[in-house]
Design an enzyme around this catalytic site. Structure first.
Site, short mmCIF file in Angstrom:
data_model
loop_
_atom_site.label_atom_id
_atom_site.label_comp_id
_atom_site.label_asym_id
_atom_site.label_seq_id
_atom_site.Cartn_x
_atom_site.Cartn_y
_atom_site.Cartn_z
N LYS A 192 0.84 -1.19 0.00
CA LYS A 192 0.00 0.00 0.00
C LYS A 192 0.88 1.25 0.00
O LYS A 192 1.92 1.28 0.67
CB LYS A 192 -0.91 -0.02 1.22
CG LYS A 192 -2.01 1.03 1.24
CD LYS A 192 -2.94 0.80 2.43
CE LYS A 192 -4.07 1.82 2.47
NZ LYS A 192 -4.99 1.55 3.61
N SER A 215 -9.52 2.27 2.29
CA SER A 215 -8.46 2.95 1.58
C SER A 215 -7.46 2.02 0.91
O SER A 215 -6.57 2.46 0.19
CB SER A 215 -7.71 3.88 2.54
OG SER A 215 -7.09 3.14 3.59
N SER A 267 -10.70 -0.08 6.14
CA SER A 267 -9.89 0.02 4.92
C SER A 267 -9.31 -1.29 4.43
O SER A 267 -8.79 -1.36 3.32
CB SER A 267 -8.78 1.04 5.12
OG SER A 267 -9.30 2.34 5.24
#
Length: 456
Positions: free
Chosen positions: A76, A151, A175
Site C-alpha cells: 500500500k 483505503s 480500509s
C-alpha cells in the site's frame, strides 16, 4: 501455464518449491497481467519491475527457504519502501523515496516475497474510496465505472484482477474490509497488535492496524503467519505466534447475525445478498441467532479518537486535501473532556461486548452498507432514502467494529443483480483471529463466490 496469475498463492508456492515454475516465470506472468489490465484499473501506481526481476533471479539461484519464496506482493502506498517511491496519496510527497522499509515490508521480504510495486490509496488513507490528486481513482475490476473501495482499494483491485497474489493494507475504519467486499477478495482487520506497527507519533493508537489481503482465506493465513508476531517497537504487540487449523469445522458454533448492526440503513441489494449468509453457516452446522445489537456508542468514540489522531499526525493543514484537513480540523476542536467521554464510551462498549462474546463465538454482519458506487462520486451521501450528514457516515458498519478491538474478516458473499460484489463481515472476540478465519474459510469453501473473476 494458462492463467498462472490467477492461481492461489498457496498453489504458486507449491509449484515454486517443486521447481515446476521459476520465480522469474511467475513474476513475468504478473508483470504481463499488470501491463494488460492496470491502465484500465489503476491499482498499481508505482511499478518496480526491474528491481523485482533482479530479486526473482536471485531467488531462483537458491533453494526455496522462506514461506513466501518467489511470490510477488505489492505494498500500500502508505507503507514506506526503501528506494521505491511512496507518496501517501499526497501531492506533497509525489516524489518521495524513503530510505527504510516499514516493518511489514521487512517481514514480507525476509519471507522471500518479491516487491512488485505500490498500490493506490486515498490521501493518507483517508476514506473508503480510493482516489487522490497524484494518481487519480482506482476502478473496480468488476465494473470499471464503480469504486474499488478504500483505503486499500488499489490492493483489493490488484488482487481481484490477477496483478498480484498477496497484498498488505491497513484499516482504521474499514480500509481492509470495505475494498475486499467491493472487489470480491478477502481482507482481515486483525486484533490490534497481531500485526505490529511502529509509530513515532502515536505508538499506543489501536484503531489503525496493518493487515493482509488475498484472494482466498488460506492465502491470507499464509501471509498472516509471516507478518504477525511480537516486535518490541509496538507497545501492544501480541506476544504469542499466530497459528490456525484451516480444516476445523464450524459445527455447533454459536453465530450472532445482525443484518444492520442495530438499525443502520442498508442498500436493498446489499441486504438481499448478505441475508443468505446465515443460511450458509446453518447448513454447515452452526447455530445462528438473529440479534438486536446496539453499537451506537462506537460512533462518537470512533469519531473522537479518529479526529484526535489526525490532529496529532497532521499539524500542517496547508498541505492536506479536503477530507484529511476536515479530520485534522475536527481534532483541533477537541477538549480533554471529549477524549474522556470517548474513553468512557469505548470502555463501556468493550465490557458489554465481553458479555456478548460469552454467548456467541462470532458476529455475522454486512461489511459495507452499500455495494460499489459510481467512481465519480466522492462518497455515498444517501442509503435507502436516508440522507447522510458527512463523508464518514456510510462507513459505520465497518468503523463501529473498529472500536471493539476485535478481529474482523471480509469474505465474498455474492453479487448484486448488476454483478457487483458484496462481502460479509465475520467478527470475533479480541485475539480470536484464528476462529474468525476458520469461519471465513468454511463460508468461502461452501459458497465459492471468490472464484468468480472479473471479465476484464
Amino acid at each position: 501455464m494458462t492463467d498462472l496469475h490467477y492461481l492461489t498463492a498457496t498453489e504458486m508456492s507449491r509449484l515454486l518449491r517443486a521447481r515446476e515454475i521459476s520465480a522469474v516465470e511467475l513474476l513475468q506472468a504478473h508483470l504481463d497481467r499488470i501491463e494488460q489490465v492496470n491502465p484500465r484499473v489503476n491499482a498499481i501506481v508505482t511499478l518496480a519491475a526491474e528491481q523485482a526481476m533482479v530479486t526473482a533471479r536471485a531467488l531462483d539461484s537458491v533453494a526455496p527457504a522462506g514461506p513466501l519464496h518467489g511470490l510477488p506482493v505489492a505494498h500500500k502506498d502508505l507503507v514506506d519502501t526503501a528506494g521505491l517511491r511512496t507518496t501517501y496519496g499526497s501531492p506533497a510527497f509525489a516524489d518521495h523515496v524513503p530510505e527504510k522499509d516499514d516493518l511489514i515490508v521487512q517481514r514480507l521480504k525476509a519471507a522471500g516475497a518479491i516487491t512488485i510495486g505500490k498500490t493506490n490509496t486515498p490521501e493518507y488513507g483517508t476514506g473508503s474510496h480510493t482516489v487522490n490528486e497524484v494518481f487519480g481513482a482506482t476502478r473496480n475490476p468488476y465494473d470499471l465505472s464503480r469504486s474499488a473501495g478504500g483505503s486499500s482499494g488499489g490492493a483489493a483491485a490488484a488482487l481481484a484482477s490477477g496483478m498480484i497474489p498477496l497484498a498488505d493494507g491497513s484499516d482504521m475504519g474499514g480500509s481492509l474490509r470495505n475494498p475486499a467486499s467491493f472487489c470480491n477478495v478477502v481482507g482481515l482487520r486483525p486484533t490490534p497488535g497481531r500485526v505490529p506497527a511502529i509509530s513515532d507519533k502515536a505508538a499506543w493508537y489501536t484503531l489503525a492496524v496493518p493487515g493482509p489481503m488475498a484472494r482466498t482465506v488460506d492465502d491470507l493465513v499464509l501471509m498472516l503467519q509471516v507478518v504477525s508476531g511480537f516486535h518490541p517497537g509496538s507497545p501492544f504487540a501480541v506476544t504469542e505466534p499466530f497459528h490456525t487449523d484451516p480444516i476445523e469445522t464450524v459445527e455447533h458454533m454459536r453465530v450472532a447475525w445482525s443484518p444492520d448492526l442495530g438499525g443502520l440503513p442498508v442498500d436493498p441489494r446489499t441486504a438481499e445478498v448478505t441475508a443468505n449468509a446465515p443460511h450458509v453457516l446453518e447448513e454447515l452446522g452452526a447455530r445462528v441467532e438473529r440479534v438486536d445489537l446496539d453499537l451506537s456508542d462506537a460512533d462518537e468514540a470512533f469519531r473522537i479518537y479518529r479526529a484526535w489522531y489526525y490532529a496529532l499526525a497532521f499539524p500542517d493543514l496547508d498541505i492536506l486535501g479536503p477530507n484529511t484537513r476536515w479530520n485534522a480540523e475536527q481534532g483541533r476542536l477537541l477538549s480533554g473532556a471529549d477524549l474522556a467521554r470517548a474513553e468512557r464510551l469505548r470502555t463501556g462498549l468493550y465490557h458489554r461486548m465481553t458479555a456478548f462474546w460469552d454467548r456467541y463465538d462470532v458476529l455475522l454482519a454486512p461489511v459495507s452498507q452499500v455495494p460499489p458506487f459510481p467512481v465519480e462520486d466522492p462518497y455515498v451521501s444517501e442509503i435507502n432514502g436516508v440522507r447522510l450528514p458527512d463523508y464518514l457516515s456510510w462507513m459505520r458498519s465497518a468503523y463501529w467494529i473498529s472500536v471493539l478491538h476485535a478481529p474482523a474478516a471480509s469474505v465474498p458473499a455474492g453479487f448484486t443483480p448488476e454483478g457487483l460484489p458484496v462481502g460479509v463481515q465475520i467478527v470475533g472476540r479480541p485475539f480470536a483471529d484464528a476462529r474468525v478465519l476458520r469461519v471465513a474459510r468454511a463460508f468461502e469453501q461452501a459458497t465459492g463466490y471468490g472464484s468468480r473473476h472479473p471479465a476484464l
